[in-house]
Write an enzyme that holds these catalytic residues in place. Sequence first.
Site, PDB file in Angstrom:
ATOM      1  N   GLY A   1       0.803  -1.212   0.000  1.00  0.00           N
ATOM      2  CA  GLY A   1       0.000   0.000   0.000  1.00  0.00           C
ATOM      3  C   GLY A   1       0.837   1.263   0.000  1.00  0.00           C
ATOM      4  N   ARG A   2       2.070   1.109   0.405  1.00  0.00           N
ATOM      5  CA  ARG A   2       2.942   2.293   0.445  1.00  0.00           C
ATOM      6  C   ARG A   2       4.409   1.921   0.249  1.00  0.00           C
ATOM      7  NH1 ARG A   2       3.271   3.936   6.747  1.00  0.00           N
ATOM      8  NH2 ARG A   2       2.972   1.877   7.637  1.00  0.00           N
TER       9      ARG A   2
ATOM     10  N   ARG B   1       5.595 -12.710   1.420  1.00  0.00           N
ATOM     11  CA  ARG B   1       4.962 -12.970   2.722  1.00  0.00           C
ATOM     12  C   ARG B   1       4.079 -14.207   2.666  1.00  0.00           C
ATOM     13  NH1 ARG B   1       4.517  -7.276   4.194  1.00  0.00           N
ATOM     14  NH2 ARG B   1       6.048  -6.302   2.839  1.00  0.00           N
TER      15      ARG B   1
ATOM     16  N   ASP C   1       0.254 -11.209   6.717  1.00  0.00           N
ATOM     17  CA  ASP C   1       0.853 -10.367   5.674  1.00  0.00           C
ATOM     18  C   ASP C   1       2.167  -9.749   6.158  1.00  0.00           C
ATOM     19  OD1 ASP C   1      -1.298  -9.097   7.279  1.00  0.00           O
ATOM     20  OD2 ASP C   1      -0.506  -7.252   6.419  1.00  0.00           O
ATOM     21  N   ASN C   2       2.459  -9.884   7.436  1.00  0.00           N
ATOM     22  CA  ASN C   2       3.730  -9.371   7.956  1.00  0.00           C
ATOM     23  C   ASN C   2       4.705 -10.497   8.274  1.00  0.00           C
ATOM     24  OD1 ASN C   2       2.775  -6.746   7.788  1.00  0.00           O
ATOM     25  ND2 ASN C   2       2.031  -6.712   9.888  1.00  0.00           N
TER      26      ASN C   2
HETATM   27  P1  AMP Z   1       0.913  -3.172   8.305  1.00  0.00           P
HETATM   28  O1  AMP Z   1       0.165  -4.160   9.199  1.00  0.00           O
HETATM   29  O2  AMP Z   1       1.275  -1.902   8.984  1.00  0.00           O
HETATM   30  O3  AMP Z   1       2.124  -3.821   7.701  1.00  0.00           O
HETATM   31  O4  AMP Z   1      -0.077  -2.728   7.126  1.00  0.00           O
HETATM   32  C1  AMP Z   1      -1.133  -3.490   6.625  1.00  0.00           C
HETATM   33  C2  AMP Z   1      -1.488  -3.074   5.212  1.00  0.00           C
HETATM   34  O5  AMP Z   1      -1.880  -1.706   5.170  1.00  0.00           O
HETATM   35  C3  AMP Z   1      -0.370  -3.239   4.203  1.00  0.00           C
HETATM   36  O6  AMP Z   1      -0.918  -3.742   3.020  1.00  0.00           O
HETATM   37  C4  AMP Z   1       0.148  -1.826   4.021  1.00  0.00           C
HETATM   38  O7  AMP Z   1       0.711  -1.642   2.751  1.00  0.00           O
HETATM   39  C5  AMP Z   1      -1.101  -0.999   4.208  1.00  0.00           C
HETATM   40  N1  AMP Z   1      -0.820   0.340   4.722  1.00  0.00           N
HETATM   41  C6  AMP Z   1      -0.421   0.672   5.966  1.00  0.00           C
HETATM   42  N2  AMP Z   1      -0.271   1.991   6.084  1.00  0.00           N
HETATM   43  C7  AMP Z   1      -0.592   2.539   4.895  1.00  0.00           C
HETATM   44  C8  AMP Z   1      -0.643   3.867   4.366  1.00  0.00           C
HETATM   45  N3  AMP Z   1      -0.335   4.931   5.121  1.00  0.00           N
HETATM   46  N4  AMP Z   1      -1.014   4.025   3.089  1.00  0.00           N
HETATM   47  C9  AMP Z   1      -1.338   2.972   2.321  1.00  0.00           C
HETATM   48  N5  AMP Z   1      -1.320   1.713   2.745  1.00  0.00           N
HETATM   49  C10 AMP Z   1      -0.945   1.478   4.019  1.00  0.00           C
HETATM   50 MG    MG Z   2       2.574  -5.002   6.571  1.00  0.00          MG
END
Ligand code: AMP
Ligand code: MG
Length: 486
Positions: free
Chosen positions: A92-93, A183, A252-253
């Site tokens: 997502g980023r 992942r 996913d992590n």
């Molecule tokens: P995380 O558990 O923090 O690794 O994030 C879970 C999902 O949310 C992943 O697919 C990230 O890419 C997405 N994500 C988290 N923060 C953002 C953001 N600020 N903008 C876009 N996607 C995000």
């Molecule tokens: Mg993540």
Amino acid sequence: MQALTSLTFGQRFLQLPSVFHRAVQPQPLSQPHLVAANTPLCLQFGIQAETLTAPAAMALLSGNRLADGMQPLAAVYAGHQFGVFVPQLGDGRALLLGDTTDIHGQRWEWQLKGAGLTPFSRMGDGRAVLRSTIREYLCSEAMHGLGIPTTRALAMVGSPDPVYREQVETAAVLTRLAESFIRFGSFEVFYHRGQHDEIRILADFLIHHHFPDCAEQAQPYAALFSEIVGRTARLIAQWQAVGFCHGVMNTDNMSVLGLTLDYGPFGFMDGFNAAHVCNHSDHSGRYAYNQQPQVGLWNLHCLASAFLPLVDEEALLAALSAYREQYAQCWMSLMRSKLGLATLQEEDEELVEALLLAMHAHRTDYTVFFRRLADFVPGEDNAQLRDLFLDRSLFDAWAARYAARLQLESRPAAERRPAMLAVNPKYILRNYLAEQAIQAAQQDDFSLIARLHDCLQRPFDEQAHYQDLAAEPPAWAQEISVSCSS
Ligand code: AMP
Ligand code: MG
């Protein structure tokens, strides 16, 4: 030595069919400035960290230009988040820029994290704030210093661009590197969609690039799954042994390579609390410290489902059933080393459990205790250790057992001590230290980041000039709240 911008990249991820990725160009940050550069990792690519401030290098690190061969893309994946399946997540980023070889001939994938919107950004803005970027940068390198498998951090740039979280913060981009960012969820997404060919293609890709030994086995996919089980077990054993909580162990992590991946609300424990929850948004304590080994197995079950089209159920269950033993063996072997025990005795597990119970009861500082344990002398009062327990008798009872256990070792104390100091770190990335580095950086002072990074590369060395970084947390550290917001 060469310039960052003269490195040549490939993009092997494009060997995978188009359902695996989307081409995305990074969205540049305005007025980028260098917050930190990882000197040793730069050198691994023949780059001098000092040259990263050159305009062309800064442009690359902030998403304003690409190096030769880079073809940025966002990868698709899914995941079980806090136990609930989310059918589509994806980068997502983070953008995968491409891959290149270091001076040792190892291939690395390069990502920009916080480089703007992608088709998978969902409700997000595609950005990362300086605060969380500093935490990821420092923790990746702290883990590496501790010898724990992890994604790496090459550089971090900041920008005055505003990012809206609970408060307005400023943006940053992290250049992070790994052999692969694939992942558990990269498999799950295709299982959920019934796209079994894609599962096979991904498994073949992994075996080809990262697990070549599996190709030699009678059942390569079963061997691949077993290998992931083993790596996960060993990774989590290492987290437990050092007192690390990941905080968001969603599938996913979880890296299929067994790397620590996606640093969010992680925490190294100060006072030992077996049920410690480092993520303030984790109200049920799903990802508490003492849950991590079990969560690892739960996550592997999710991955096993996605492997069903490739491997028969019995073989998957057999691989999963090995997890507990692999974890326990690795953990006990790490704990034995922490206690300075060179031989193996049946009672060792009880000895460790008794210690952890006592530490839990007193919230004894995990890192300080094990570091001081190297100076334990059987038969003496060991005041330095004893004082870490409010109820001294609890320590005395354990110390008597430990002294008796040491009698069974033929290794002399003069050998035991350095062996213990080499496995019990003096320096960890305590939350308060990360917080101090963040607060200084928000005032444009990046010196504490550099100091911490330098110190944490050698966490087992005494490093007289960094004594202050080994201090136990001040009272205000209790108030630090770490959420998923990043
Ligand atoms: P995380 O558990 O923090 O690794 O994030 C879970 C999902 O949310 C992943 O697919 C990230 O890419 C997405 N994500 C988290 N923060 C953002 C953001 N600020 N903008 C876009 N996607 C995000
Ligand atoms: Mg993540």
